[in-house]
Design an enzyme around this catalytic site. Structure first.
Site, PDB file in Angstrom:
ATOM      1  N   GLY A  92      39.579  25.477  10.691  1.00 26.20           N
ATOM      2  CA  GLY A  92      40.780  26.279  10.957  1.00 26.20           C
ATOM      3  C   GLY A  92      42.035  25.481  10.683  1.00 26.20           C
ATOM      4  O   GLY A  92      43.069  25.672  11.332  1.00 26.20           O
ATOM      5  N   VAL A 129      32.800  29.267   8.526  1.00 24.14           N
ATOM      6  CA  VAL A 129      32.132  28.537   9.608  1.00 24.14           C
ATOM      7  C   VAL A 129      30.895  29.258  10.117  1.00 24.14           C
ATOM      8  O   VAL A 129      30.078  28.662  10.834  1.00 24.14           O
ATOM      9  CB  VAL A 129      33.094  28.263  10.790  1.00 24.14           C
ATOM     10  CG1 VAL A 129      34.191  27.291  10.395  1.00 24.14           C
ATOM     11  CG2 VAL A 129      33.654  29.555  11.360  1.00 24.14           C
ATOM     12  N   SER A 173      39.761  28.464  25.822  1.00 21.92           N
ATOM     13  CA  SER A 173      40.931  29.270  26.172  1.00 21.92           C
ATOM     14  C   SER A 173      40.952  29.518  27.671  1.00 21.92           C
ATOM     15  O   SER A 173      39.893  29.611  28.316  1.00 21.92           O
ATOM     16  CB  SER A 173      40.899  30.613  25.444  1.00 21.92           C
ATOM     17  OG  SER A 173      41.936  31.469  25.907  1.00 21.92           O
ATOM     18  N   ASN A 189      44.117  37.616  30.495  1.00 19.96           N
ATOM     19  CA  ASN A 189      45.489  37.582  31.001  1.00 19.96           C
ATOM     20  C   ASN A 189      46.007  38.973  31.363  1.00 19.96           C
ATOM     21  O   ASN A 189      46.901  39.109  32.202  1.00 19.96           O
ATOM     22  CB  ASN A 189      46.422  36.961  29.951  1.00 19.96           C
ATOM     23  CG  ASN A 189      46.090  35.509  29.681  1.00 19.96           C
ATOM     24  OD1 ASN A 189      45.822  34.745  30.597  1.00 19.96           O
ATOM     25  ND2 ASN A 189      46.101  35.114  28.404  1.00 19.96           N
ATOM     26  N   TYR A 237      36.788  38.207  22.877  1.00 21.82           N
ATOM     27  CA  TYR A 237      37.469  36.914  22.760  1.00 21.82           C
ATOM     28  C   TYR A 237      37.163  36.036  23.974  1.00 21.82           C
ATOM     29  O   TYR A 237      36.830  34.857  23.841  1.00 21.82           O
ATOM     30  CB  TYR A 237      38.973  37.142  22.622  1.00 21.82           C
ATOM     31  CG  TYR A 237      39.772  35.870  22.445  1.00 21.82           C
ATOM     32  CD1 TYR A 237      39.739  35.179  21.245  1.00 21.82           C
ATOM     33  CD2 TYR A 237      40.560  35.373  23.480  1.00 21.82           C
ATOM     34  CE1 TYR A 237      40.473  34.012  21.075  1.00 21.82           C
ATOM     35  CE2 TYR A 237      41.291  34.211  23.316  1.00 21.82           C
ATOM     36  CZ  TYR A 237      41.239  33.532  22.117  1.00 21.82           C
ATOM     37  OH  TYR A 237      41.952  32.377  21.956  1.00 21.82           O
ATOM     38  N   ILE A 290      49.675  30.215  23.355  1.00 20.73           N
ATOM     39  CA  ILE A 290      50.367  29.297  22.452  1.00 20.73           C
ATOM     40  C   ILE A 290      51.115  30.123  21.411  1.00 20.73           C
ATOM     41  O   ILE A 290      50.571  31.097  20.876  1.00 20.73           O
ATOM     42  CB  ILE A 290      49.371  28.341  21.750  1.00 20.73           C
ATOM     43  CG1 ILE A 290      48.521  27.580  22.778  1.00 20.73           C
ATOM     44  CG2 ILE A 290      50.116  27.372  20.845  1.00 20.73           C
ATOM     45  CD1 ILE A 290      49.301  26.658  23.682  1.00 20.73           C
ATOM     46  N   GLU A 319      34.458  17.720  29.628  1.00 18.40           N
ATOM     47  CA  GLU A 319      35.686  18.192  30.283  1.00 18.40           C
ATOM     48  C   GLU A 319      36.258  19.403  29.557  1.00 18.40           C
ATOM     49  O   GLU A 319      36.289  19.450  28.320  1.00 18.40           O
ATOM     50  CB  GLU A 319      36.729  17.073  30.302  1.00 18.40           C
ATOM     51  CG  GLU A 319      38.108  17.477  30.779  1.00 18.40           C
ATOM     52  CD  GLU A 319      38.144  17.867  32.248  1.00 18.40           C
ATOM     53  OE1 GLU A 319      39.124  18.520  32.649  1.00 18.40           O
ATOM     54  OE2 GLU A 319      37.203  17.527  32.987  1.00 18.40           O
TER      55      GLU A 319
END
Length: 258
Positions: free
Chosen positions: A17, A65, A143, A151, A169, A202, A247
């Site tokens: 990407g 990909v 995300s 959200n 997503y 973002i 992490e």
């Protein structure tokens, strides 16, 4: 969270990407620090098959990909011409909008294939080389939506669901988070760390429709910037981060604190 310039000199990185806002910013930062950063993207103009050192180092390699053979061929070409890949950053991904009820099967498959399957195939392709070298850094892009169930607040305003990431997503990114942990445990004894960055919203072309009322809920008072992700990637990709693996690093301006 930063690593010295000497940490990057001569290191070989693959960024999927790489033509997007975040991917290109990561590549620029790596190259500025002396790394050889290979840019791969679905919109690339170069075929990996005959790519020489110059093309691999400065061009954009065409990569689907979701195609395992294509991913393996690109990694093999990089290793043959440049040497072992010691940093993989999986940025390639797509967003999807709308309600679960109206989500087409083809759209579900598209998002899961590119975001989740694509990230796994790239991880899988670099494992052998990193094991041989006894060193590697893998960074996946997750995300906040993979953690907070989205959200959007459709019980307040149903229109928010039409302009924020949907269930496909979110599931793809939650899968990336889970995959990161599995691979971190499996690869740790080989000197390979596997971590993920979980951005909040973002500012990119993918988020132009993000509702203003949701932006207002970000405690930091702004949308994230590509530079915010770059700094996190440079830290997790550094040699100094050798004891951090599995992490999921939140970079979300306080939207989610866990």
């Amino acid at each position: 969270m930063s690593a010295g310039a000497n940490d990057w000199a001569g290191r070989i990185a693959l960024v999927t990407g790489g033509r997007g806002v975040i991917g290109s910013a990561i590549i620029e930062a790596l190259r500025a620090r002396g790394a050889i950063a290979v840019c791969a993207d679905a919109g690339g103009e170069l075929d990996a098959g005959g790519a020489d050192k110059s093309a691999l180092s400065t061009g954009t390699l065409r990569l689907d990909v979701t195609n395992r053979d294509a991913v393996l061929a690109l990694v093999a070409r990089i290793e043959k011409v440049l040497g072992p890949i010691d940093l993989l950053v999986n940025v390639a991904g797509v967003v999807s909008f709308g309600s679960a009820q109206d989500l087409a099967e083809a759209e579900w498959d598209r998002v899961i294939d590119i975001n989740l399957k694509g990230s796994f195939l790239a991880c899988q392709a670099v494992m052998a080389g990193m094991k041989r070298a006894g060193f590697g850094r893998i960074i996946n892009i997750g995300s906040v939506v993979g953690k907070n169930a989205g959200n959007a607040r459709p019980w307040i305003d149903s229109a928010e669901q039409l302009r924020a990431g949907n269930v496909a997503y979110g599931v793809s990114k939650a899968g990336i988070h889970a995959m990161t942990g599995f691979l971190a445990k499996e690869l740790a004894s080989h000197g390979i760390t596997v971590n993920a960055i979980a951005p909040g919203p973002i500012a990119t072309p993918m988020t132009t429709s993000f509702p203003a009322q949701l932006k207002a809920l970000i405690p930091a008072g702004r949308m994230g910037a590509a530079a915010d992700i770059v700094h996190a990637a440079l830290f997790l990709g550094s040699r100094e981060a050798s004891f951090i693996t599995g992490e999921i690093l939140d970079v979300n301006g306080g939207m989610l604190c866990d």
